[in-house]
Every structure is written in structure tokens, then in C-alpha cells.
Design a protein around this motif. Structure first.
Motif, PDB file in Angstrom:
ATOM      1  N   GLY A  52       4.621  -3.515  -2.043  1.00 32.22           N
ATOM      2  CA  GLY A  52       3.893  -2.424  -1.402  1.00 32.22           C
ATOM      3  C   GLY A  52       2.474  -2.235  -1.884  1.00 32.22           C
ATOM      4  O   GLY A  52       1.717  -1.464  -1.295  1.00 32.22           O
ATOM      5  N   ARG A  53       2.079  -2.923  -2.965  1.00 28.60           N
ATOM      6  CA  ARG A  53       0.707  -2.789  -3.447  1.00 28.60           C
ATOM      7  C   ARG A  53      -0.260  -3.463  -2.476  1.00 28.60           C
ATOM      8  O   ARG A  53       0.082  -4.440  -1.825  1.00 28.60           O
ATOM      9  CB  ARG A  53       0.554  -3.393  -4.832  1.00 28.60           C
ATOM     10  N   ILE A  54      -1.470  -2.917  -2.404  1.00 34.78           N
ATOM     11  CA  ILE A  54      -2.491  -3.424  -1.481  1.00 34.78           C
ATOM     12  C   ILE A  54      -3.555  -4.164  -2.281  1.00 34.78           C
ATOM     13  O   ILE A  54      -3.952  -3.716  -3.353  1.00 34.78           O
ATOM     14  CB  ILE A  54      -3.126  -2.263  -0.697  1.00 34.78           C
ATOM     15  N   PHE A  55      -3.995  -5.310  -1.745  1.00 35.12           N
ATOM     16  CA  PHE A  55      -5.140  -5.985  -2.333  1.00 35.12           C
ATOM     17  C   PHE A  55      -6.080  -6.393  -1.216  1.00 35.12           C
ATOM     18  O   PHE A  55      -5.739  -6.346  -0.034  1.00 35.12           O
ATOM     19  CB  PHE A  55      -4.723  -7.196  -3.195  1.00 35.12           C
ATOM     20  N   GLN A 110      -7.496  -6.501   4.279  1.00 36.36           N
ATOM     21  CA  GLN A 110      -6.538  -5.789   3.434  1.00 36.36           C
ATOM     22  C   GLN A 110      -5.167  -6.413   3.619  1.00 36.36           C
ATOM     23  O   GLN A 110      -4.737  -6.685   4.738  1.00 36.36           O
ATOM     24  CB  GLN A 110      -6.507  -4.321   3.852  1.00 36.36           C
ATOM     25  N   TYR A 111      -4.465  -6.640   2.512  1.00 43.00           N
ATOM     26  CA  TYR A 111      -3.127  -7.221   2.554  1.00 43.00           C
ATOM     27  C   TYR A 111      -2.187  -6.383   1.699  1.00 43.00           C
ATOM     28  O   TYR A 111      -2.599  -5.772   0.721  1.00 43.00           O
ATOM     29  CB  TYR A 111      -3.132  -8.664   2.028  1.00 43.00           C
ATOM     30  N   ARG A 112      -0.921  -6.378   2.063  1.00 47.92           N
ATOM     31  CA  ARG A 112       0.107  -5.675   1.299  1.00 47.92           C
ATOM     32  C   ARG A 112       1.092  -6.722   0.792  1.00 47.92           C
ATOM     33  O   ARG A 112       1.576  -7.544   1.548  1.00 47.92           O
ATOM     34  CB  ARG A 112       0.814  -4.663   2.195  1.00 47.92           C
ATOM     35  N   CYS A 116      -9.388  -8.722  -4.830  1.00 51.32           N
ATOM     36  CA  CYS A 116      -9.437  -7.618  -5.782  1.00 51.32           C
ATOM     37  C   CYS A 116      -8.426  -6.547  -5.382  1.00 51.32           C
ATOM     38  O   CYS A 116      -7.996  -6.484  -4.230  1.00 51.32           O
ATOM     39  CB  CYS A 116     -10.842  -7.032  -5.884  1.00 51.32           C
ATOM     40  N   TRP A 117      -8.049  -5.709  -6.348  1.00 50.36           N
ATOM     41  CA  TRP A 117      -7.067  -4.660  -6.103  1.00 50.36           C
ATOM     42  C   TRP A 117      -7.714  -3.394  -5.569  1.00 50.36           C
ATOM     43  O   TRP A 117      -7.075  -2.620  -4.867  1.00 50.36           O
ATOM     44  CB  TRP A 117      -6.292  -4.336  -7.385  1.00 50.36           C
ATOM     45  N   SER A 118      -8.973  -3.131  -5.896  1.00 52.22           N
ATOM     46  CA  SER A 118      -9.625  -1.908  -5.422  1.00 52.22           C
ATOM     47  C   SER A 118     -10.451  -2.214  -4.172  1.00 52.22           C
ATOM     48  O   SER A 118     -10.955  -3.323  -4.000  1.00 52.22           O
ATOM     49  CB  SER A 118     -10.505  -1.315  -6.512  1.00 52.22           C
TER      50      SER A 118
END
Length: 160
Positions: A85-88, A79-81, A98-100
Motif C-alpha cells: 500500500g505504500r506509494i512511490f 505514482q505507483y503503489r 523516490c518515496w516523497s
């Protein structure tokens, strides 16, 4: 003499920032567990540096992972931010991002995967085929009548 390129200037700025942060963390008694500390490049990207070994890396070292993140080291997903602030999520083996949250990670974290994992029920054709295979395995021949078929298949789940 030509002026340095933007990339060279950004690299020099990142190196200077790294040196400043290393100096600050060593004088303030900082440094994380087992010599690791977190830093930022000039463009805001986080990286991790180990003062004892001199190693720098982009991925968070296992020594700094939270307990629930350590359990997920068995999966190639990370997991990366990003800066806003969005996580992918990124798979190191397949290079897929992927985003989800991938179902594999959800399962490891004890969450519902969002997928229906139940097996599909057999179609009527598959049921008929299984029943025919049962009868063949019992030695069905042309002399059998329906009563004999019922006796042989009474306890078999394929006969339902």
C-alpha cells in the motif's frame, strides 16, 4: 527431463491467470473504457490489457486515469503503489524513484511544494556592484561630486 525453473513456472501461472481474467471480463461484460481492463499477475502486480488491440502494459492507460491524474501527463513523474500500500514516485526520463512526492507533481496538483520559491535577496556586495554599474552607465567620471551622483541616481532602484 529437467523440471521447469521457478521463473518459468511463475510465467506460466501468470499467463494462465491472465487468460482466466480475460475470459471472465469478456463473459461478464467487463472491460474498462475504450477496451481497457485491469488485471493482476500471479505475484500480485497490476497490469492493463486492451481487448481490442491485444496490448498489455504495466502503466495505467490514459483512458483509465482519474481526471486529476490526466492533468499530470505533462510530467515524466508517475505514482505507483506497491503490494503493502505504500506509494512511490518514478521519473520515466531520469529513471529516479523516490518515496516523497516530487515538488513538480505538487505544483501540478496545486499543492504547496514545500520549497521556498522566493528569490534570494541581494547581498551588500551585489548591491554595490549594481550601483557602480548604474553610475558607469550614466557616464561617471572623476569630476563628479556626491551631489551630482545623488541627482543622477535619485529614481534608480539600484541606489536604494
Amino acid at each position: 527431463m529437467a523440471a521447469p525453473s521457478a521463473a518459468a513456472a511463475a510465467g506460466a501461472a501468470a499467463a494462465a491467470l491472465l487468460q482466466r481474467q480475460l475470459l471472465q471480463s469478456s463473459t461478464s461484460g467487463g472491460g474498462g473504457e475504450q477496451g481497457w481492463s485491469e488485471h493482476q499477475t500471479g505475484d500480485g502486480r497490476k497490469f492493463f490489457h486492451n481487448e481490442e488491440t491485444g496490448v498489455s502494459q504495466w502503466e495505467k492507460p490514459e483512458a483509465l486515469l482519474a481526471e486529476n491524474d490526466r492533468s499530470s501527463t505533462t510530467t515524466p513523474w508517475r505514482q505507483y503503489r506497491i503490494w503493502d500500500g505504500r506509494i512511490f514516485y518514478h521519473n520515466k526520463e531520469t529513471k529516479v524513484s523516490c518515496w516523497s512526492m516530487p515538488p513538480e507533481l505538487r505544483t501540478l496538483r496545486g499543492e504547496a511544494t514545500g520549497l521556498d520559491d522566493r528569490p534570494l535577496p541581494q547581498t551588500n556586495t551585489e548591491k554595490r556592484q549594481a550601483f557602480q554599474e548604474l553610475l558607469k552607465s550614466k557616464g561617471l567620471d572623476a569630476s563628479w561630486n556626491w551631489q551630482k551622483v545623488e541627482e543622477i541616481s535619485a529614481d534608480a532602484p539600484e541606489a536604494e
